[in-house]
Design a protein around this motif. Structure first.
Motif, mmCIF file in Angstrom:
data_model
loop_
_atom_site.group_PDB
_atom_site.id
_atom_site.type_symbol
_atom_site.label_atom_id
_atom_site.label_comp_id
_atom_site.label_asym_id
_atom_site.label_seq_id
_atom_site.Cartn_x
_atom_site.Cartn_y
_atom_site.Cartn_z
ATOM 1 N N LEU A 305 0.800 -1.226 0.000
ATOM 2 C CA LEU A 305 0.000 0.000 0.000
ATOM 3 C C LEU A 305 0.833 1.277 0.000
ATOM 4 C CD1 LEU A 305 -2.938 -0.977 2.397
ATOM 5 C CD2 LEU A 305 -2.781 -1.178 -0.082
ATOM 6 N N VAL A 306 2.000 1.240 0.635
ATOM 7 C CA VAL A 306 2.803 2.471 0.690
ATOM 8 C C VAL A 306 4.259 2.250 0.290
ATOM 9 C CG1 VAL A 306 1.331 3.529 2.449
ATOM 10 C CG2 VAL A 306 3.281 2.144 3.170
ATOM 11 N N GLY A 307 4.648 1.011 0.032
ATOM 12 C CA GLY A 307 6.028 0.731 -0.348
ATOM 13 C C GLY A 307 6.268 0.942 -1.836
ATOM 14 N N PRO A 308 7.501 0.775 -2.291
ATOM 15 C CA PRO A 308 7.807 0.898 -3.722
ATOM 16 C C PRO A 308 7.063 -0.175 -4.524
ATOM 17 C CG PRO A 308 9.818 0.901 -2.387
ATOM 18 C CD PRO A 308 8.701 0.495 -1.488
ATOM 19 N N LEU A 309 6.525 0.204 -5.691
ATOM 20 C CA LEU A 309 5.793 -0.760 -6.509
ATOM 21 C C LEU A 309 6.676 -1.913 -6.976
ATOM 22 C CD1 LEU A 309 3.388 1.384 -8.736
ATOM 23 C CD2 LEU A 309 2.783 -0.284 -6.989
ATOM 24 N N ALA A 310 7.962 -1.666 -7.064
ATOM 25 C CA ALA A 310 8.877 -2.733 -7.478
ATOM 26 C C ALA A 310 8.876 -3.891 -6.485
ATOM 27 C CB ALA A 310 10.292 -2.172 -7.638
ATOM 28 N N TRP A 311 8.444 -3.634 -5.252
ATOM 29 C CA TRP A 311 8.429 -4.663 -4.215
ATOM 30 C C TRP A 311 7.054 -5.323 -4.066
ATOM 31 C CZ3 TRP A 311 12.460 -6.206 -0.914
ATOM 32 C CH2 TRP A 311 13.668 -5.516 -1.095
ATOM 33 N N VAL A 366 -13.357 0.066 5.152
ATOM 34 C CA VAL A 366 -12.541 0.485 4.011
ATOM 35 C C VAL A 366 -13.422 1.137 2.946
ATOM 36 C CG1 VAL A 366 -11.080 -0.335 2.115
ATOM 37 C CG2 VAL A 366 -10.734 -1.200 4.438
ATOM 38 N N GLY A 367 -14.630 0.585 2.725
ATOM 39 C CA GLY A 367 -15.546 1.205 1.781
ATOM 40 C C GLY A 367 -15.911 2.632 2.189
ATOM 41 N N GLY A 373 -12.868 9.637 0.475
ATOM 42 C CA GLY A 373 -11.627 10.081 -0.148
ATOM 43 C C GLY A 373 -10.370 9.872 0.669
ATOM 44 N N ALA A 374 -10.343 8.876 1.536
ATOM 45 C CA ALA A 374 -9.144 8.617 2.340
ATOM 46 C C ALA A 374 -7.991 8.159 1.451
ATOM 47 C CB ALA A 374 -9.441 7.544 3.392
ATOM 48 N N SER A 375 -6.783 8.542 1.834
ATOM 49 C CA SER A 375 -5.598 8.149 1.079
ATOM 50 C C SER A 375 -5.190 6.719 1.435
ATOM 51 C CB SER A 375 -4.437 9.100 1.393
ATOM 52 O OG SER A 375 -4.044 8.951 2.758
ATOM 53 N N LEU A 376 -4.315 6.140 0.600
ATOM 54 C CA LEU A 376 -3.807 4.803 0.886
ATOM 55 C C LEU A 376 -3.008 4.784 2.182
ATOM 56 C CD1 LEU A 376 -2.691 3.528 -2.640
ATOM 57 C CD2 LEU A 376 -4.670 2.806 -1.311
ATOM 58 N N THR A 377 -2.344 5.883 2.507
ATOM 59 C CA THR A 377 -1.590 5.960 3.760
ATOM 60 C C THR A 377 -2.521 5.858 4.966
ATOM 61 O OG1 THR A 377 0.084 7.357 2.695
ATOM 62 C CG2 THR A 377 0.018 7.356 5.102
ATOM 63 N N THR A 378 -3.650 6.542 4.891
ATOM 64 C CA THR A 378 -4.631 6.476 5.982
ATOM 65 C C THR A 378 -5.181 5.062 6.129
ATOM 66 O OG1 THR A 378 -5.259 8.784 5.620
ATOM 67 C CG2 THR A 378 -6.810 7.389 6.829
ATOM 68 N N ILE A 379 -5.536 4.454 4.999
ATOM 69 C CA ILE A 379 -6.069 3.088 5.042
ATOM 70 C C ILE A 379 -5.027 2.131 5.605
ATOM 71 C CG2 ILE A 379 -6.859 1.159 3.604
ATOM 72 C CD1 ILE A 379 -8.147 3.268 1.762
ATOM 73 N N CYS A 380 -3.780 2.306 5.203
ATOM 74 C CA CYS A 380 -2.708 1.435 5.708
ATOM 75 C C CYS A 380 -2.538 1.605 7.216
ATOM 76 C CB CYS A 380 -1.401 1.754 4.982
ATOM 77 S SG CYS A 380 -0.053 0.616 5.372
ATOM 78 N N THR A 381 -2.646 2.820 7.713
ATOM 79 C CA THR A 381 -2.539 3.064 9.157
ATOM 80 C C THR A 381 -3.635 2.326 9.923
ATOM 81 O OG1 THR A 381 -1.561 5.248 8.750
ATOM 82 C CG2 THR A 381 -2.494 4.845 10.936
#
Length: 415
Positions: A305-311, A366-367, A373-381
């Motif tokens: 969710l928040v790491g590099p896409l390569a990983w 999550v829905g 409009g929550a960000s991926l960082t918020t959802i990951c937290t």
């Protein structure tokens, strides 16, 4: 005809003893287990198409992903009640029949059919999933924990097939509805095999004087600890089933790649689902094993969710290993923390009933976050907080304790 050393005995309707080979029972458990996840995982990769065709808002899609999980919780406690009146084998046959029918019914553009079919799917899976730990404890009391690992592996394989084949099936049929409906055939095959190969004795009602004492697990802290672990780790699992492809598409991945990432994650669960019970057997205390797999789950979510896409591929493998092990150990604890199949059935109903009801708040939450409009960082937290809750319950449920009945029939917890 195998001997009793080679097989498992159960009463037939005529009162005679029939012998079920262990391998045959194992294969039946695997076949039934394969059906308890595709109905959930096959929907997630198709949510974008479904939303476009039905016009459902994000909140409606969130409710659609939440409904089956909520039904797992609502209907799981019915399993012991139905088993007492119909017999465990007959109840499981009924649940498989409902599952096969509901999978056909929900494959529709009509919102009423879509939601009512999803409700029935969740009800059937809730009853089936609650029955199986008690059946395993009854048929294989000494190897129930390892058998639970095999059964959990089948669940994970079914989930992987559902996620990985969802888009290809929809493309092959030319309609996502037929892709969803095709999974009813697998449920029908399981139903036929279960009816043909497993004896279906009618339950024998004991005289009132011989009835076992009433057991209330709600008074046992250990039962609540196992339930809390089941609910929190299941919440993460159904968030992944319901929303991971959508969240990955928000990171710029294609619909097909997001679906395959989910499939790879679920495939990785096969390894830890089968291996976790063996890992748990290495000590009398299961806390280290459970904390290890929860840490893997948290690490995988962070990377995705928040790491590099390569990983991302490393992330889905870590996530899969963590979630497969978490679910397998949560089911294994139902077996390890009870002294007999009756208590295992009751704890299974409580842990999966209340646990899945708690888990249903995950996909819905999550829905709601996406709706506002929550960000991926918020959802990951938020997901990391759920991981912490699961780890807290694991510290208590993983201790070497067991629920038993004393000589007077009272529920006690022994270490």
């Amino acid at each position: 005809m195998p001997t009793t050393r080679e097989g498992l005995q159960s009463a037939s309707p005529s009162g005679r003893q029939t012998v079920k080979p262990i391998v045959g029972f194992l294969l039946l458990m695997v076949l039934v287990g394969l059906n308890l996840r595709p109905a959930l995982s096959s929907l997630a990769p198709l949510l974008t198409r479904l939303q476009q065709d039905t016009g459902l808002p994000p909140l409606g899609i969130g409710a659609l992903t939440t409904l089956p999980v909520l039904c797992l919780g609502i209907f799981a406690p019915l399993a012991p009640w139905l088993a007492k009146r119909l017999g465990s084998e007959r109840t499981l046959s009924l649940a498989l029949l409902v599952l096969a029918s509901a999978l056909l019914w929900r494959a529709s553009h009509d919102a009423w059919r879509l939601f009512s079919g999803t409700l029935l799917v969740g009800a059937a899976i809730g009853v089936s999933g609650s029955l199986l730990p008690a059946l395993v404890k009854r048929e294989l009391p000494r190897g129930a924990d390892l058998m639970t690992g095999v059964y959990t592996m089948a669940l994970c394989l079914g989930g992987a097939l559902g996620a990985g084949l969802s888009i290809p099936l929809a493309d092959w049929f030319g309609d996502w509805r037929w892709g969803l409906a095709s999974w009813s055939l697998v449920a029908l095959i399981a139903l036929i095999a279960w009816r043909v190969r497993m004896p279906h004795p009618r339950p024998r009602h004991e005289p009132s004087a011989a009835k076992p004492p009433r057991v209330r697990l709600v008074t046992a802290p250990l039962a609540w600890q196992v339930t809390g672990l089941m609910g929190s780790q299941s919440s993460l699992a159904y968030i992944v089933f319901g929303w991971l492809p959508v969240l990955l598409q928000r990171r710029g991945l294609s619909e097909a790649e997001a679906g395959w990432l989910l499939a790879v994650s679920v495939m990785a669960q096969l390894i830890s689902a089968l291996g976790a019970p063996w890992l748990a057997r290495m000590g009398r205390d299961q806390r280290p094993a459970i904390l290890l797999v929860i840490t893997a789950t948290a690490s995988g979510l962070l990377l995705l969710l928040v790491g590099p896409l390569a990983w991302r591929w490393a992330g889905v493998i870590l996530l899969g290993l963590g979630q497969g092990g978490s679910f397998s150990l949560a089911l294994t604890l139902i077996v390890l923390r009870t002294g007999d199949s009756r208590l295992a059935g009751k704890l299974s109903g409580m842990a999966q009933g209340l646990g899945y009801t708690l888990a249903a708040t995950g996909p819905l939450g999550v829905g709601l976050l996406l709706q506002f409009g929550a960000s991926l960082t918020t959802i990951c937290t938020v997901l990391m907080l759920v991981c912490i809750v699961a780890a807290t319950f694991a510290l208590f449920a993983g201790r070497n304790r067991r629920l038993e009945l004393d000589a007077q029939g009272r529920l006690v917890t022994r270490g």
